[in-house]
Each structure stands twice: as structure tokens, then as C-alpha cells.
Write an enzyme that holds these catalytic residues in place. Structure first.
Site, PDB file in Angstrom:
ATOM      1  N   ALA A 128      36.235  39.803  37.014  1.00 27.18           N
ATOM      2  CA  ALA A 128      34.860  40.167  37.366  1.00 27.18           C
ATOM      3  C   ALA A 128      34.762  40.280  38.892  1.00 27.18           C
ATOM      4  O   ALA A 128      35.679  39.866  39.593  1.00 27.18           O
ATOM      5  CB  ALA A 128      33.915  39.098  36.814  1.00 27.18           C
TER       6      ALA A 128
ATOM      7  N   GLN B 299      33.354  38.561  41.109  1.00 32.20           N
ATOM      8  CA  GLN B 299      33.558  37.292  41.830  1.00 32.20           C
ATOM      9  C   GLN B 299      34.749  36.523  41.247  1.00 32.20           C
ATOM     10  O   GLN B 299      34.745  35.283  41.214  1.00 32.20           O
ATOM     11  CB  GLN B 299      32.291  36.426  41.770  1.00 32.20           C
ATOM     12  N   SER B 300      35.767  37.228  40.795  1.00 24.60           N
ATOM     13  CA  SER B 300      36.877  36.570  40.099  1.00 24.60           C
ATOM     14  C   SER B 300      37.680  35.618  40.983  1.00 24.60           C
ATOM     15  O   SER B 300      38.285  36.026  41.977  1.00 24.60           O
ATOM     16  CB  SER B 300      37.815  37.650  39.545  1.00 24.60           C
ATOM     17  N   ASN B 301      37.692  34.344  40.596  1.00 23.10           N
ATOM     18  CA  ASN B 301      38.568  33.375  41.264  1.00 23.10           C
ATOM     19  C   ASN B 301      40.022  33.707  40.967  1.00 23.10           C
ATOM     20  O   ASN B 301      40.900  33.523  41.807  1.00 23.10           O
ATOM     21  CB  ASN B 301      38.282  31.963  40.759  1.00 23.10           C
TER      22      ASN B 301
ATOM     23  N   CYS C 269      41.419  36.639  40.467  1.00 25.73           N
ATOM     24  CA  CYS C 269      41.918  37.718  41.332  1.00 25.73           C
ATOM     25  C   CYS C 269      42.218  37.189  42.731  1.00 25.73           C
ATOM     26  O   CYS C 269      43.267  37.483  43.304  1.00 25.73           O
ATOM     27  CB  CYS C 269      40.893  38.859  41.404  1.00 25.73           C
TER      28      CYS C 269
END
Ligand code: PLP
Length: 344
Positions: A80, A82-84, A86
Site C-alpha cells: 500500500a 504507506q507500506s512498511n 516496501c
């Protein structure tokens, strides 16, 4: 269970702290039936490496080792806006001298802001090579394969990591966590009646459950769904736990009843704030100086608080909350968690 036969990169120098939370437990008890509540502890997986680390760090120790063993030059993953996952994958890539590309699913329409704060800011600071943005409900596997194929056409070699790093190999990270926790409990002379963890793409919950089953640890795990209610979440976790045990060669079948998740805390939508999350983030910050995140650990802790208030834990029951990280997204939701920005 022998994890040493799997290649692994080490991104955290030692075990994460296991700490009691006496001030939070006291504040919570005051809100519980009869003024008695659980004794809540926290395992600080928010302090994992690839700072600001989180649960994805443990999975990537195995996944990146596999990528390197295959001779990949680029990590490709998805998440997403705000992907942690990624962000931590990118940090691992930088550390290993690899390139990194993302496919970002815009799960909330208009949710992708190229100049966004939080994790998104860090994507750019850490030097992501390319981001492909796709609409909600896209086939992420297909989109990542297209990125990998484009790289192959240039003579490069991608290693594709699924969303959240949640496959059997990534789940080994939480088998390692289960083993680490078991050793800490032994050394500190404590035991837990229950573990509470956020349950999303399922590698954390499923890997931990596989670790408990394989290590004969009887402590029940309660997953708080961060994007799905039990009917959808529990089959995912069950499949993940079984895949992890199979990869390890442990001849056990995951009992269906060992997979327990609770719904109702992630609504109105994945990553969209709600009032119990705001309350949980504030309560932990102001009782223990502990920072939760708005997307996962704030909602998971809201679930724990809700269960305690309903008297669902025995009085004095010792409950472990697994803090899975997520710090950067707190800054993207500052106004909301302070109560300055009204909830939608
Ligand atoms: C990804 C994530 C989770 C959920 O873990 P899964 O393994 O995807 O179920 C929980 N907390 C944080 C902070 C995360 O980034």
C-alpha cells in the site's frame, strides 16, 4: 526446528527486548470488570534492524538471502502507499547493494501522494528505483511479474517478494522469533497465557504459530485482523502456518482451532483510522512512552484493550503484545492520532 540450514542475512544484532508494561497494565485494569485486568508485556519487534525496523525485517533475513543466492540484482515487491514492507525491503536492498522497485496498490482512491510523508518520504530518500501505481483490486502478482519481465529484457535479474513478505520462506522469520521468545521466557523465568498480534498478510501470525506448534509451545495466539474479519483472515493464516511447517519438514498438521483471529477493529477499511486506534496510540504513548502505528499496531492494541474491557482475559492473565513496528506512518497521520484532524 533447524533454521540454520536456510541461508540468512542478519539485520538485527540480538534478540528484541521483552518488557513488562506496568503503567499501561494499571491504566487498563482500571477500565476492566472489577478493576482487574491482564498483566501486559511487549516484545519490541519495532526495534528490529533496518531502522525503523519491524516484522518485515525478520522475514527479509531469509528472503533477501534467497535473492542473493539466486544472483538477483533487483528486489521487486508490492504494498500500500504507506507500506512498511516496501520501505524495509528497500532498506535491505540498499544495504546489500541491490536495486529495488515497487508496485503500489492504491487501496484507498487518491491514497497515493507522490510527495507524501511517512514511509512514502522514505521510499524516495532511500532511493527506490521505480514505483508502479495500480488501482485497488489489481492482480499484484501479475503486476510484479511485468516489472520482473521488463528487467529481464534489459539483462537484469529480479527477485520477486510477495506482499508483506508472507510466503513460507518469509514465515521462517517468525519461527525464529518464536524460538527467541521461548529462550527469553526461559531466561527471565516468565511464561505467557496468551500472545496478541496484528494479523495482516499473515506471515507474522502464521510463522509464529508454526514456531509455537513446532516447538511445542502451548501459549494460544490471538490475531487481531488489520484488514479482514475471521472468515477471510483465518484461512490465510492457517495456510501460511502449514506452508511454513512443510518447508521446515515438520510433520504436523495445523489444527484449525489453533488459528484464532478477531475482527471488528480494522474497519472502516485497511489503513483508515478509527477512534479505538487513536485511543490506543494515545494510551500507550502516555502510559509507557511507547509509539504504536496507526495502520497495524494501533488497531491491534485497540483489539487487546477491547478484549480486556469485556473481561475476556482472566484477571492477572499475562498477555504478550507483539509490537510489529510501523513507526514512520505515524508521522503521516500526526493530526489524526493527536485528535486535531476529525475522523472521516
Ligand atoms: C505488515 C505489518 C503487520 C502485519 O504483519 P503480516 O505478517 O503482514 O500479517 C503488522 N504490523 C506492522 C507494523 C506491519 O508493517
Amino acid at each position: 526446528m533447524d533454521l540454520s540450514r536456510f541461508p540468512r542475512r542478519i539485520y538485527t544484532p540480538g534478540p528484541t527486548p521483552l518488557e513488562p508494561m506496568p503503567r499501561f497494565s494499571a491504566a487498563l485494569a482500571a477500565q476492566c470488570p472489577g478493576g482487574r485486568g491482564p498483566e501486559v508485556w511487549v516484545k519490541r519487534d519495532d526495534l528490529l534492524g533496518l531502522f525503523p525496523g519491524g516484522n518485515k525485517t525478520r522475514k527479509l533475513e531469509f528472503l533477501v538471502a534467497a535473492a542473493l543466492a539466486e544472483g538477483a540484482d533487483t528486489l521487486v515487491t508490492c504494498g500500500a502507499p504507506q507500506s512498511n514492507h516496501c520501505r524495509i525491503t528497500l532498506a535491505a536492498a540498499v544495504k546489500e547493494g541491490l536495486k529495488c522497485r515497487f508496485v503500489i496498490e492504491e487501496r484507498v482512491a487518491g491514497g497515493y501522494d507522490p510527495k507524501g510523508n511517512g514511509n512514502h518520504f522514505m521510499f524516495r530518500l532511500l532511493g527506490v528505483e521505480a514505483i508502479t501505481v495500480v488501482p485497488a483490486g489489481s492482480d499484484m502478482g501479475k503486476a510484479m511479474k511485468e516489472v520482473a519481465d521488463a528487467l529481464a529484457a534489459e539483462g537484469r535479474k529480479a527477485y520477486v517478494i510477495p506482499g508483506g513478505g508472507s510466503n513460507a520462506l518469509g514465515g521462517l522469520g517468525y519461527v525464529a522469533c518464536a524460538q527467541e521468545l521461548q529462550q527469553q521466557c526461559f531466561e527471565l523465568g516468565v511464561s505467557f497465557d496468551r500472545v496478541v498480534v496484528g494479523s495482516g498478510s499473515s506471515g507474522t501470525h502464521g510463522g509464529l504459530l508454526a514456531g509455537f506448534l513446532g516447538g511445542n509451545v502451548a501459549t494460544p495466539i490471538v490475531g487481531i485482523g488489520t484488514s479482514r474479519d475471521p472468515a477471510d483472515q483465518e484461512p490465510l493464516v492457517h495456510r501460511e502456518a502449514q506452508a511454513v511447517l512443510d518447508l521446515l519438514g515438520v510433520r504436523l498438521t495445523v489444527p484449525r482451532e489453533a488459528v484464532v483471529t478477531i475482527g471488528g477493529w480494522w474497519q472502516p477499511k485497511y489503513s483508515v483510522p478509527n477512534a479505538p486506534m487513536v485511543e490506543a496510540v494515545q494510551m500507550l504513548a502516555r502510559s509507557e512512552g511507547l509509539l504504536l502505528d496507526p495502520v497495524y499496531t494501533g488497531k491491534a492494541m485497540a483489539g487487546l484493550i477491547g478484549l480486556a474491557r469485556k473481561g475476556r482475559f482472566g484477571a492477572g492473565e499475562r498477555v504478550l503484545f507483539l509490537h510489529t513496528g510501523g513507526l514512520p506512518s505515524l508521522f503521516a497521520y500526526a493530526g489524526t492520532v493527536l485528535g486535531d484532524t476529525p475522523l472521516a
